[in-house]
Every structure is written in structure tokens, then in C-alpha cells.
Design a protein around this motif. Structure first.
Motif, PDB file in Angstrom:
ATOM      1  N   GLY A 151       0.822  -1.205   0.000  1.00  0.00           N
ATOM      2  CA  GLY A 151       0.000   0.000   0.000  1.00  0.00           C
ATOM      3  C   GLY A 151       0.855   1.254   0.000  1.00  0.00           C
ATOM      4  O   GLY A 151       0.611   2.198  -0.755  1.00  0.00           O
ATOM      5  N   ARG A 152       1.873   1.247   0.854  1.00  0.00           N
ATOM      6  CA  ARG A 152       2.761   2.407   0.914  1.00  0.00           C
ATOM      7  C   ARG A 152       3.627   2.509  -0.333  1.00  0.00           C
ATOM      8  O   ARG A 152       3.899   3.598  -0.839  1.00  0.00           O
ATOM      9  CB  ARG A 152       3.621   2.350   2.178  1.00  0.00           C
ATOM     10  N   GLU A 153       4.050   1.371  -0.876  1.00  0.00           N
ATOM     11  CA  GLU A 153       4.876   1.387  -2.082  1.00  0.00           C
ATOM     12  C   GLU A 153       4.075   1.895  -3.280  1.00  0.00           C
ATOM     13  O   GLU A 153       4.594   2.641  -4.102  1.00  0.00           O
ATOM     14  CB  GLU A 153       5.448  -0.003  -2.366  1.00  0.00           C
ATOM     15  N   SER A 154       2.816   1.526  -3.358  1.00  0.00           N
ATOM     16  CA  SER A 154       1.960   2.005  -4.449  1.00  0.00           C
ATOM     17  C   SER A 154       1.781   3.508  -4.410  1.00  0.00           C
ATOM     18  O   SER A 154       1.613   4.145  -5.444  1.00  0.00           O
ATOM     19  CB  SER A 154       0.585   1.337  -4.374  1.00  0.00           C
ATOM     20  N   SER A 155       1.815   4.085  -3.210  1.00  0.00           N
ATOM     21  CA  SER A 155       1.596   5.533  -3.104  1.00  0.00           C
ATOM     22  C   SER A 155       2.807   6.339  -3.557  1.00  0.00           C
ATOM     23  O   SER A 155       2.659   7.480  -3.958  1.00  0.00           O
ATOM     24  CB  SER A 155       1.201   5.914  -1.679  1.00  0.00           C
ATOM     25  N   CYS A 156       4.000   5.761  -3.519  1.00  0.00           N
ATOM     26  CA  CYS A 156       5.175   6.521  -3.963  1.00  0.00           C
ATOM     27  C   CYS A 156       5.639   6.110  -5.359  1.00  0.00           C
ATOM     28  O   CYS A 156       6.284   6.893  -6.048  1.00  0.00           O
ATOM     29  CB  CYS A 156       6.326   6.406  -2.953  1.00  0.00           C
ATOM     30  N   CYS A 157       5.332   4.903  -5.765  1.00  0.00           N
ATOM     31  CA  CYS A 157       5.702   4.413  -7.096  1.00  0.00           C
ATOM     32  C   CYS A 157       4.438   3.883  -7.755  1.00  0.00           C
ATOM     33  O   CYS A 157       4.168   2.676  -7.739  1.00  0.00           O
ATOM     34  CB  CYS A 157       6.773   3.326  -6.997  1.00  0.00           C
ATOM     35  N   SER A 158       3.681   4.785  -8.321  1.00  0.00           N
ATOM     36  CA  SER A 158       2.355   4.442  -8.842  1.00  0.00           C
ATOM     37  C   SER A 158       2.400   3.515 -10.058  1.00  0.00           C
ATOM     38  O   SER A 158       1.360   2.983 -10.452  1.00  0.00           O
ATOM     39  CB  SER A 158       1.584   5.712  -9.187  1.00  0.00           C
ATOM     40  N   PHE A 159       3.572   3.286 -10.619  1.00  0.00           N
ATOM     41  CA  PHE A 159       3.665   2.396 -11.771  1.00  0.00           C
ATOM     42  C   PHE A 159       3.529   0.929 -11.378  1.00  0.00           C
ATOM     43  O   PHE A 159       3.276   0.078 -12.216  1.00  0.00           O
ATOM     44  CB  PHE A 159       4.986   2.611 -12.529  1.00  0.00           C
ATOM     45  N   PHE A 160       3.691   0.608 -10.084  1.00  0.00           N
ATOM     46  CA  PHE A 160       3.521  -0.766  -9.626  1.00  0.00           C
ATOM     47  C   PHE A 160       2.052  -1.160  -9.629  1.00  0.00           C
ATOM     48  O   PHE A 160       1.181  -0.372  -9.274  1.00  0.00           O
ATOM     49  CB  PHE A 160       4.012  -0.940  -8.185  1.00  0.00           C
ATOM     50  N   VAL A 207       4.773  -4.319 -13.596  1.00  0.00           N
ATOM     51  CA  VAL A 207       5.259  -2.979 -13.923  1.00  0.00           C
ATOM     52  C   VAL A 207       5.148  -2.784 -15.433  1.00  0.00           C
ATOM     53  O   VAL A 207       5.160  -3.758 -16.179  1.00  0.00           O
ATOM     54  CB  VAL A 207       6.731  -2.769 -13.483  1.00  0.00           C
ATOM     55  N   PRO A 208       5.076  -1.544 -15.887  1.00  0.00           N
ATOM     56  CA  PRO A 208       5.154  -1.295 -17.326  1.00  0.00           C
ATOM     57  C   PRO A 208       6.564  -1.623 -17.823  1.00  0.00           C
ATOM     58  O   PRO A 208       7.529  -1.639 -17.044  1.00  0.00           O
ATOM     59  CB  PRO A 208       4.868   0.200 -17.463  1.00  0.00           C
ATOM     60  N   ALA A 209       6.692  -1.853 -19.109  1.00  0.00           N
ATOM     61  CA  ALA A 209       7.980  -2.212 -19.703  1.00  0.00           C
ATOM     62  C   ALA A 209       9.084  -1.205 -19.365  1.00  0.00           C
ATOM     63  O   ALA A 209      10.252  -1.583 -19.205  1.00  0.00           O
ATOM     64  CB  ALA A 209       7.833  -2.361 -21.212  1.00  0.00           C
ATOM     65  N   ALA A 210       8.731   0.049 -19.220  1.00  0.00           N
ATOM     66  CA  ALA A 210       9.729   1.084 -18.911  1.00  0.00           C
ATOM     67  C   ALA A 210      10.362   0.900 -17.534  1.00  0.00           C
ATOM     68  O   ALA A 210      11.407   1.490 -17.249  1.00  0.00           O
ATOM     69  CB  ALA A 210       9.094   2.463 -18.999  1.00  0.00           C
ATOM     70  N   HIS A 211       9.752   0.077 -16.670  1.00  0.00           N
ATOM     71  CA  HIS A 211      10.262  -0.108 -15.307  1.00  0.00           C
ATOM     72  C   HIS A 211      10.676  -1.548 -15.005  1.00  0.00           C
ATOM     73  O   HIS A 211      10.733  -1.951 -13.837  1.00  0.00           O
ATOM     74  CB  HIS A 211       9.221   0.371 -14.298  1.00  0.00           C
ATOM     75  N   VAL A 212      11.008  -2.302 -16.041  1.00  0.00           N
ATOM     76  CA  VAL A 212      11.453  -3.684 -15.847  1.00  0.00           C
ATOM     77  C   VAL A 212      12.696  -3.740 -14.970  1.00  0.00           C
ATOM     78  O   VAL A 212      12.859  -4.667 -14.172  1.00  0.00           O
ATOM     79  CB  VAL A 212      11.681  -4.372 -17.213  1.00  0.00           C
ATOM     80  N   ASP A 213      13.564  -2.743 -15.069  1.00  0.00           N
ATOM     81  CA  ASP A 213      14.783  -2.736 -14.248  1.00  0.00           C
ATOM     82  C   ASP A 213      14.467  -2.697 -12.756  1.00  0.00           C
ATOM     83  O   ASP A 213      15.176  -3.297 -11.939  1.00  0.00           O
ATOM     84  CB  ASP A 213      15.719  -1.587 -14.633  1.00  0.00           C
ATOM     85  N   VAL A 214      13.376  -2.050 -12.384  1.00  0.00           N
ATOM     86  CA  VAL A 214      12.963  -2.004 -10.971  1.00  0.00           C
ATOM     87  C   VAL A 214      12.511  -3.400 -10.532  1.00  0.00           C
ATOM     88  O   VAL A 214      12.892  -3.884  -9.466  1.00  0.00           O
ATOM     89  CB  VAL A 214      11.840  -0.972 -10.752  1.00  0.00           C
TER      90      VAL A 214
END
Length: 109
Positions: free
Chosen positions: A63-72, A89-96
Motif C-alpha cells: 500500500g505504501r509502495e503504491s503511493s510513492c511508485c504508482s507504476f507498480f 510494472v510497465p515495460a519502462a520499469h522492468v529494471d525495478v
């Protein structure tokens, strides 16, 4: 890329940089205490199987991670008595997602 580096944290993350090591430690703790396995379903999707006793901790953390990294995109479910946490994640954030998978795999990965 090392798992200790924060170079993979995207600019879109709104978590203050001083709090990022604490958040990573929370993920590390979840992996160390509750992770039963992980499976890479696709380049943009990862499935963690967790001990069901970690549900409250996992819900709070994602929940907290979604609020700071909305791409998850996190989805929690139960399958055969195991807590399943699907992470996309979207393709642009595969590295994460790659970096989190390495952290979950532990120091021998």
C-alpha cells in the motif's frame, strides 16, 4: 547493477531518498521472513509466494509502495493456503522489477 545500489530507483518515485533504504529493508525483511518462492511470469510480471502469516505486513508495505511508485500493480491472493503477491510494472520499469527479484533471491543470486 548491485542490489545495494539505488541507481535503479526511477525518478517517478516520490519516496524521499532518505527513506528509500528503510523501505528496501522492509522488503528485505519480508523476503527473509515470509518468502516461500518467486516466479518470473514475464519480463514485466513477478509472482512471490509468501507465508500467509505475512498478509498484514505485505498489505501495508505494498500500500505504501503504491503511493510513492504508482507504476507498480500489486495483487494479493491466496492459492492452496499460500499468499500470492503478483507484481507488475510497465515495460519502462522492468529494471525495478529485476532489482526486486534479485533482492528476493538473496545474497547468493
Amino acid at each position: 547493477m548491485t542490489t545495494d545500489s539505488q541507481a535503479w530507483v526511477p525518478e517517478s518515485c516520490t519516496l524521499p531518498s532518505g527513506q528509500r533504504p528503510l523501505r528496501l529493508a522492509e522488503f528485505d525483511n519480508l523476503f527473509a521472513t515470509a518468502l516461500l518462492g518467486q516466479q518470473r511470469l514475464s519480463p514485466t510480471e513477478l509472482l512471490w509466494r509468501l507465508d500467509p502469516s505475512a498478509e498484514a505486513t505485505a498489505r501495508d508495505l505494498i500500500g505504501r509502495e503504491s503511493s510513492c511508485c504508482s507504476f507498480f500493480s500489486f495483487t494479493l491472493g491466496v492459492d492452496a493456503g499460500t499468499l500470492c503477491l503478483d507484481v507488475q510494472v510497465p515495460a519502462a520499469h522492468v529494471d525495478v522489477l529485476d532489482a526486486l527479484a534479485l533482492r528476493a533471491a538473496g545474497p547468493t543470486a
